[in-house]
Design an enzyme around this catalytic site. Structure first.
Site, PDB file in Angstrom:
ATOM      1  N   HIS A  79      37.132  45.266  46.876  1.00  0.00           N
ATOM      2  CA  HIS A  79      36.360  44.114  47.332  1.00  0.00           C
ATOM      3  C   HIS A  79      37.013  42.794  46.946  1.00  0.00           C
ATOM      4  O   HIS A  79      37.228  41.928  47.781  1.00  0.00           O
ATOM      5  CB  HIS A  79      34.941  44.175  46.751  1.00  0.00           C
ATOM      6  CG  HIS A  79      34.193  42.884  46.865  1.00  0.00           C
ATOM      7  ND1 HIS A  79      33.660  42.445  48.052  1.00  0.00           N
ATOM      8  CD2 HIS A  79      33.926  41.911  45.967  1.00  0.00           C
ATOM      9  CE1 HIS A  79      33.093  41.266  47.871  1.00  0.00           C
ATOM     10  NE2 HIS A  79      33.242  40.924  46.608  1.00  0.00           N
ATOM     11  N   PHE A  80      37.347  42.633  45.664  1.00  0.00           N
ATOM     12  CA  PHE A  80      37.837  41.293  45.317  1.00  0.00           C
ATOM     13  C   PHE A  80      39.267  41.069  45.770  1.00  0.00           C
ATOM     14  O   PHE A  80      39.674  39.926  45.958  1.00  0.00           O
ATOM     15  CB  PHE A  80      37.586  40.924  43.851  1.00  0.00           C
ATOM     16  CG  PHE A  80      38.394  41.649  42.816  1.00  0.00           C
ATOM     17  CD1 PHE A  80      39.750  41.437  42.686  1.00  0.00           C
ATOM     18  CD2 PHE A  80      37.778  42.511  41.929  1.00  0.00           C
ATOM     19  CE1 PHE A  80      40.479  42.082  41.714  1.00  0.00           C
ATOM     20  CE2 PHE A  80      38.502  43.164  40.958  1.00  0.00           C
ATOM     21  CZ  PHE A  80      39.864  42.952  40.853  1.00  0.00           C
ATOM     22  N   HIS A  81      40.022  42.128  45.991  1.00  0.00           N
ATOM     23  CA  HIS A  81      41.338  41.877  46.582  1.00  0.00           C
ATOM     24  C   HIS A  81      41.200  41.404  48.028  1.00  0.00           C
ATOM     25  O   HIS A  81      41.936  40.538  48.473  1.00  0.00           O
ATOM     26  CB  HIS A  81      42.223  43.122  46.504  1.00  0.00           C
ATOM     27  CG  HIS A  81      42.841  43.283  45.152  1.00  0.00           C
ATOM     28  ND1 HIS A  81      42.190  43.872  44.108  1.00  0.00           N
ATOM     29  CD2 HIS A  81      44.047  42.891  44.660  1.00  0.00           C
ATOM     30  CE1 HIS A  81      42.959  43.836  43.032  1.00  0.00           C
ATOM     31  NE2 HIS A  81      44.093  43.250  43.328  1.00  0.00           N
ATOM     32  N   HIS A 137      31.218  34.524  37.688  1.00  0.00           N
ATOM     33  CA  HIS A 137      30.958  34.315  39.102  1.00  0.00           C
ATOM     34  C   HIS A 137      31.508  33.001  39.609  1.00  0.00           C
ATOM     35  O   HIS A 137      32.206  32.966  40.605  1.00  0.00           O
ATOM     36  CB  HIS A 137      29.513  34.491  39.538  1.00  0.00           C
ATOM     37  CG  HIS A 137      29.517  34.567  41.038  1.00  0.00           C
ATOM     38  ND1 HIS A 137      29.838  35.704  41.715  1.00  0.00           N
ATOM     39  CD2 HIS A 137      29.440  33.592  41.976  1.00  0.00           C
ATOM     40  CE1 HIS A 137      29.909  35.457  43.002  1.00  0.00           C
ATOM     41  NE2 HIS A 137      29.679  34.180  43.195  1.00  0.00           N
ATOM     42  N   ARG A 140      37.581  52.581  38.524  1.00  0.00           N
ATOM     43  CA  ARG A 140      38.639  51.575  38.476  1.00  0.00           C
ATOM     44  C   ARG A 140      39.248  51.547  37.078  1.00  0.00           C
ATOM     45  O   ARG A 140      38.728  52.185  36.150  1.00  0.00           O
ATOM     46  CB  ARG A 140      38.105  50.191  38.818  1.00  0.00           C
ATOM     47  CG  ARG A 140      37.173  49.629  37.763  1.00  0.00           C
ATOM     48  CD  ARG A 140      36.602  48.293  38.169  1.00  0.00           C
ATOM     49  NE  ARG A 140      37.575  47.219  37.987  1.00  0.00           N
ATOM     50  CZ  ARG A 140      37.219  45.944  37.761  1.00  0.00           C
ATOM     51  NH1 ARG A 140      35.948  45.614  37.691  1.00  0.00           N
ATOM     52  NH2 ARG A 140      38.130  45.020  37.610  1.00  0.00           N
ATOM     53  N   ARG A 141      40.322  50.813  36.938  1.00  0.00           N
ATOM     54  CA  ARG A 141      40.991  50.623  35.653  1.00  0.00           C
ATOM     55  C   ARG A 141      41.409  51.946  35.018  1.00  0.00           C
ATOM     56  O   ARG A 141      41.246  52.152  33.811  1.00  0.00           O
ATOM     57  CB  ARG A 141      40.103  49.834  34.692  1.00  0.00           C
ATOM     58  CG  ARG A 141      39.929  48.409  35.156  1.00  0.00           C
ATOM     59  CD  ARG A 141      39.188  47.555  34.178  1.00  0.00           C
ATOM     60  NE  ARG A 141      39.476  46.147  34.426  1.00  0.00           N
ATOM     61  CZ  ARG A 141      38.872  45.145  33.807  1.00  0.00           C
ATOM     62  NH1 ARG A 141      37.955  45.379  32.924  1.00  0.00           N
ATOM     63  NH2 ARG A 141      39.203  43.906  34.076  1.00  0.00           N
ATOM     64  N   TYR A 194      34.243  30.899  42.858  1.00  0.00           N
ATOM     65  CA  TYR A 194      34.074  29.766  43.768  1.00  0.00           C
ATOM     66  C   TYR A 194      35.081  28.672  43.478  1.00  0.00           C
ATOM     67  O   TYR A 194      35.438  27.898  44.365  1.00  0.00           O
ATOM     68  CB  TYR A 194      32.625  29.285  43.756  1.00  0.00           C
ATOM     69  CG  TYR A 194      31.797  30.275  44.517  1.00  0.00           C
ATOM     70  CD1 TYR A 194      31.836  30.275  45.908  1.00  0.00           C
ATOM     71  CD2 TYR A 194      31.092  31.276  43.880  1.00  0.00           C
ATOM     72  CE1 TYR A 194      31.173  31.240  46.632  1.00  0.00           C
ATOM     73  CE2 TYR A 194      30.419  32.245  44.587  1.00  0.00           C
ATOM     74  CZ  TYR A 194      30.458  32.219  45.971  1.00  0.00           C
ATOM     75  OH  TYR A 194      29.812  33.185  46.685  1.00  0.00           O
TER      76      TYR A 194
HETATM   77  C1  HEM Z   1      47.083  37.828  45.903  1.00  0.00           C
HETATM   78  C2  HEM Z   1      46.701  38.365  45.274  1.00  0.00           C
HETATM   79  C3  HEM Z   1      46.089  39.120  44.199  1.00  0.00           C
HETATM   80  C4  HEM Z   1      45.179  38.711  43.309  1.00  0.00           C
HETATM   81  C5  HEM Z   1      44.585  37.342  43.238  1.00  0.00           C
HETATM   82  C6  HEM Z   1      44.907  39.807  42.442  1.00  0.00           C
HETATM   83  C7  HEM Z   1      44.041  39.780  41.393  1.00  0.00           C
HETATM   84  C8  HEM Z   1      43.726  40.855  40.594  1.00  0.00           C
HETATM   85  C9  HEM Z   1      42.839  40.841  39.502  1.00  0.00           C
HETATM   86  C10 HEM Z   1      42.082  39.635  38.986  1.00  0.00           C
HETATM   87  C11 HEM Z   1      42.767  42.108  39.012  1.00  0.00           C
HETATM   88  C12 HEM Z   1      41.869  42.585  37.906  1.00  0.00           C
HETATM   89  C13 HEM Z   1      42.597  43.034  36.739  1.00  0.00           C
HETATM   90  C14 HEM Z   1      41.724  43.896  35.900  1.00  0.00           C
HETATM   91  O1  HEM Z   1      40.942  44.724  36.432  1.00  0.00           O
HETATM   92  O2  HEM Z   1      41.813  43.720  34.687  1.00  0.00           O
HETATM   93  C15 HEM Z   1      43.612  42.926  39.789  1.00  0.00           C
HETATM   94  C16 HEM Z   1      43.796  44.284  39.601  1.00  0.00           C
HETATM   95  C17 HEM Z   1      44.663  45.049  40.333  1.00  0.00           C
HETATM   96  N1  HEM Z   1      45.490  44.591  41.354  1.00  0.00           N
HETATM   97 FE1  HEM Z   1      45.575  42.733  42.085  1.00  0.00          FE
HETATM   98  N2  HEM Z   1      45.655  40.863  42.817  1.00  0.00           N
HETATM   99  C18 HEM Z   1      46.378  40.473  43.905  1.00  0.00           C
HETATM  100  C19 HEM Z   1      47.262  41.219  44.619  1.00  0.00           C
HETATM  101  C20 HEM Z   1      47.492  42.529  44.399  1.00  0.00           C
HETATM  102  C21 HEM Z   1      48.357  43.312  45.189  1.00  0.00           C
HETATM  103  C22 HEM Z   1      49.134  42.794  46.363  1.00  0.00           C
HETATM  104  C23 HEM Z   1      48.305  44.559  44.696  1.00  0.00           C
HETATM  105  C24 HEM Z   1      49.018  45.780  45.163  1.00  0.00           C
HETATM  106  C25 HEM Z   1      50.037  45.791  45.773  1.00  0.00           C
HETATM  107  C26 HEM Z   1      47.404  44.560  43.591  1.00  0.00           C
HETATM  108  C27 HEM Z   1      47.106  45.655  42.836  1.00  0.00           C
HETATM  109  C28 HEM Z   1      46.185  45.666  41.813  1.00  0.00           C
HETATM  110  C29 HEM Z   1      45.820  46.832  41.093  1.00  0.00           C
HETATM  111  C30 HEM Z   1      46.354  48.232  41.309  1.00  0.00           C
HETATM  112  C31 HEM Z   1      44.845  46.445  40.169  1.00  0.00           C
HETATM  113  C32 HEM Z   1      44.174  47.322  39.162  1.00  0.00           C
HETATM  114  C33 HEM Z   1      42.945  47.949  39.654  1.00  0.00           C
HETATM  115  C34 HEM Z   1      42.391  48.889  38.598  1.00  0.00           C
HETATM  116  O3  HEM Z   1      43.127  49.747  38.077  1.00  0.00           O
HETATM  117  O4  HEM Z   1      41.201  48.757  38.313  1.00  0.00           O
HETATM  118  N3  HEM Z   1      46.925  43.308  43.421  1.00  0.00           N
HETATM  119  N4  HEM Z   1      44.205  42.142  40.761  1.00  0.00           N
HETATM  120 CU   LIG Z   2      30.072  37.362  40.815  1.00  0.00          CU
END
Ligand code: HEM
Ligand SMILES: [Cu+2]
Lengths: 271, 540
Positions: B366-368, B215, B429-430, B219
């Protein structure tokens, strides 16, 4: 401005900061550990301490119930990805001697022409588990069981290591290579079937899952039907039975035909 | 006064370079598991990409931004050359080394464990060692921030610490302490198994350690954004900070209550007692407080700017704001995304509601929205604001900057709103693959396609961002003048010791960690029979 002036109850910020934090902590603790447990009428607690322990997650001894008798034996083998890792040359040598009695069905080079499984290059953990299960009766087969009942633990390990050591020869299944069917690479997500290839080769391999490429089509079909009907039940946690039950006969045919047609080198391409 | 410009630029450039790569992977992930992509028949590739994307976006990118920004704040706010420049470079190179070390096993498919590590799944040891190096590199930064503040205090006894530096150091302490959870998990549990010294692991305990980090790390990601809200935005739009004390109290509250709440990530886990889950849930509710304070203070600060520009009326002043100023635009977008994301967060934090969205696409949506949207758009703004001071060159094309921010905002909304929606419908997810041909999930195909299109808009915006910064390196030279932070309406002449130092609040943070985590950790660590066999990535 020193820490002496800071960490004292004369400092208003200290009083308020520590006071509020402690107050919130105490209130939430009382609610979480006493009020909420007792607010669940369907849970009985002996006293307040019992409720607190339960809410804190103190491990509780389960009431001593004896497990129900199983009509059939289940597998008791525990596999990890380290099971039989790094065998010695002697173990392999002893296994080679023992394996002479298996050759009649599984072939002198570990490749069968009798619709028995090919064992050459099979993962050691797989052979190890199946032999243990045949010996314990968790898996039965009129031909195979008598061979297994008298094996010692050492002999099972040696045999497994020997077969795992043998090279994966091209199997005697001269069908042309078939394209990957959906069930193998996609599974059937809506029926809860993971892709066969995720565990059995073509995509990935998982501990305890046999290598299927080049195995006899008839054998694989028979095993899938045995899993589906519950006749074979030595898979841990019903992993294979759950899948086989959800497979259609067409799925079974497609998967068996595909794996039977694969040459052995495909496997190595993945790992 | 920015002296070590190369150091700061190096951090920003590395941050944005790895961001660009991870962003491309993200867009690809979106595409490949949507109905418009053809399935690549190998889920392993998806998880490789996901591990790289999560590791970079979660650990490397925000850490580098916080570090580079932190060094800039230390020099500009304290008006003092950075002490320990060699150490700072050492920290930077550790992060470079750690990132390379982690990325190689990921690329080889030896560490497809995702950035949350997922024990008992165990990958190649170098992946974890790489992550450890990144964290160690960032700890050097923490130490340097503390040292620089100390040096400044010696020279200015009793003077109020500039707000930007006060907040920056608070953020660094928060990071130092929250990273300890994952560090314990890695060093005591995962690395011994990955190195082959053990072959069982207590996955439940590992998850509790990870929640210690998970968490407050959020922050830590947020800190640069909040610092920019308070100390850059009002100056950039010609206003003043409504209240300096309110700002300090917000950062203090983050320090105290961001930490002891991580178990809201383990609501569905059986190894933690329900009483502790309740306490963590209650404290989670408190963490909304500093954000509400911030929204209030910043809106008030913005109103001051508007009224200074002649804005009138109850809401009429909003029109008087400098809407063509990229900083204004970024702030507005950030707040909108923070609002929606915050509302979603209320659902995640409540024990009962969480059950319906747990491990669904809602969570990633949510976190995106919060992280990729509200937070990262302010990272862009920070970079645009600092760039002329770092390069001595002007960012000429303000229109391009505005377009870039608009695209990021639109792209994020288009991506994340349908993402939330399919989560509510239960899409997990995932997952590497969905069979949209099946009637049961065919109706979700449209939403997922929209998300994928949003992903490409984001990718376009990300590329524009990098182009703008790169062009800024070759633009005509200007003298950007000294870098300044916003002043408060009542700029304090003295500040009470509790609001000028961190000791009391750090003590409370550690104290609450002990009360809220101590027993669950000891209980799991001391119980026998809680370990399970490790599952090695790629093992047979
Ligand atoms: C600025 C930006 C972004 C941050 C900080 C970020 C961060 C993250 C993080 C921490 C995860 C988790 C990885 C995991 O579940 O192991 C994740 C998953 C993912 N992100 Fe991002 N992301 C960003 C931008 C994007 C963008 C622009 C896209 C698409 C165009 C994207 C697509 C995805 C997808 C598809 C997943 C996997 C979700 C899943 O299958 O559960 N992300 N991202
Ligand atoms: Cu949290």
């Amino acid at each position: 401005m020193s820490t002496r002036d800071l960490f004292t109850f004369r400092n208003g910020h200290f009083r308020i900061g520590v006071g509020i934090t402690a107050a919130i902590l105490i209130v939430t603790a009382i609610v979480g550990f006493i009020v909420l447990p007792f607010a669940q009428p369907w849970v009985q607690f002996a006293d307040v301490w019992d409720a607190i322990c339960s809410a804190a997650g103190v491990p509780q001894r389960a009431a001593s119930v004896t497990a129900p008798e199983q009509a059939k034996r289940l597998s008791e083998v525990v596999l990890t990805s380290n099971t039989l890792a790094r065998p010695s040359q002697e173990a392999i040598g002893r296994g080679a001697t023992l394996a002479q009695r298996c050759a009649i069905c599984h072939g002198p080079t570990g490749v069968s022409r009798a619709d028995s499984p090919n064992l050459a290059g099979q993962y050691a953990a797989v052979i190890y588990k199946q032999l243990h299960d045949f010996r314990s009766g968790a898996r039965t087969n009129a031909v195979m069981s008598p061979f297994a009942v008298n094996l010692t633990d050492q002999e099972i390990a040696d045999l497994s290591n020997y077969y795992a050591y043998l090279p994966r020869l091209p199997a005697y299944h001269p069908t042309p290579q078939l394209p990957k069917p959906n069930i193998v690479i996609y599974g059937a997500p809506m029926r809860g079937i993971a892709p066969c290839g995720a565990c059995h080769g073509s995509l990935d391999n998982k501990t305890g899952s046999p290598w299927l490429e080049g195995q006899s089509e008839a054998y694989m079909k028979a095993q899938l039907h045995a899993f589906a009907s519950g006749e074979r039940r030595n898979d841990i946690s019903q992993q294979m039975r759950n899948i086989a039950r959800a497979m259609t006969p067409q799925d079974i045919d497609a998967a068996a035909a595909y794996y039977a047609s694969q040459p052995p080198d495909v496997v190595k391409a993945v790992d | 006064m920015l002296v070590n410009k190369k150091l700061i630029l190096a951090h920003f450039w590395l941050a944005f370079a790895v961001f660009g790569i991870a962003l491309t992977l993200g867009a690809w992930q979106m595409f490949i598991r949507s109905p418009i992509g053809t399935w690549l028949s190998n889920p392993e590739l998806y998880y490789r990409s996901l591990t790289a994307h999560g590791t970079v976006m979660g650990y490397v990118f925000p850490t580098l931004v916080a570090m580079g920004f932190g060094y800039a704040i230390s020099e500009a706010a304290l008006q003092q050359r950075l002490v320990g420049v060699r150490w700072a470079w050492a920290g930077f190179w550790l992060i470079v080394a750690g990132s390379i070390m982690a990325v190689i096993p990921i690329a080889l498919g030896r560490a497809s464990v995702l950035y949350t590590f997922y024990p008992p799944l165990i990958g190649n040891v170098f992946y974890y060692l790489g992550v450890v190096l990144v964290v160690v590199g960032s700890w050097i930064w923490v130490a340097l921030m503390s040292v620089n503040l100390r040096v400044w205090r010696k020279a200015h006894p009793g003077a109020p610490v500039p707000l930007a530096m006060f907040a920056n150091v608070a953020g660094s302490y928060l990071w130092a302490w929250t990273a300890v959870g994952a560090a314990l998990e890695l060093l005591l549990q995962i690395i011994p198994v990955a190195a082959g010294l053990k072959n069982t692991i207590d996955a439940g305990l590992a998850r509790v350690f990870f929640s210690w980090t998970l968490h407050a790390i959020v922050y830590f990601w947020l800190m640069p954004t909040y610092i920019a809200y308070y100390t850059i935005v009002p100056r950039a739009i010609g206003g003043r900070i409504y209240s300096d004390s309110m700002a300090r109290i917000s950062f203090i509250l983050f320090l105290v209550v961001a930490m002891p709440i991580g178990m809201h990530h383990t609501f569905a886990d059986p190894q933690v007692g329900a009483g502790f889950k309740f306490i963590h849930s209650a404290f989670t509710a408190l963490v909304a407080l500093p954000t509400l304070l911030t929204v209030f203070t910043i809106c008030a600060s913005v109103e001051i700017a508007a009224r200074l520009r002649g804005g009138r009326g109850m809401f009429g002043w909003i029109r008087a704001l400098p809407w063509d100023n990229p900083m204004m635009l970024a702030l507005a977008f950030s707040f909108v995304m923070l609002g929606f994301g915050g509302a979603g967060g209320l659902i995640n934090m409540s024990y009962q509601l969480d059950a319906s969205i747990h491990n669904t696409q809602w969570i990633t949506g949510h976190f995106h929205l919060i992280f990729g949207g509200a937070i990262v758009i302010m990272y862009f703004a920070i970079a645009f604001d600092l760039w002329p001071h770092l390069t001595g060159r002007e960012l000429i094309d303000v229109r391009l900057i505005r377009t870039q921010l608009w695209l990021w905002f639109i792209g994020m909304i288009v991506t994340t709103f349908p993402w939330h929606w399919v989560g509510i419908l239960g899409m997990p997810r995932r997952m590497a693959y969905f069979d949209f041909g099946d009637p049961a999930i065919a109706p979700q195909a449209l939403s997922v396609t929209l998300s994928a299109i949003g992903g490409f808009i984001l990718l376009a915006s990300g590329i524009m961002f990098i182009v703008i910064l790169a062009r800024g390196m070759r633009a005509p030279q200007v003298d950007a003048g000294p870098y300044r932070f916003a002043l408060a309406v009542h700029q304090p002449a003295t500040v009470p010791v509790a609001l000028n130092t961190h000791a009391l609040w750090v003590a409370l943070m550690i104290g609450l960690t002990l009360t809220n985590y101590g027993y669950p950790i000891l209980n799991l660590a001391l119980s026998s029979g809680t370990s399970v066999p490790a599952v090695y990535v790629g093992a047979q």
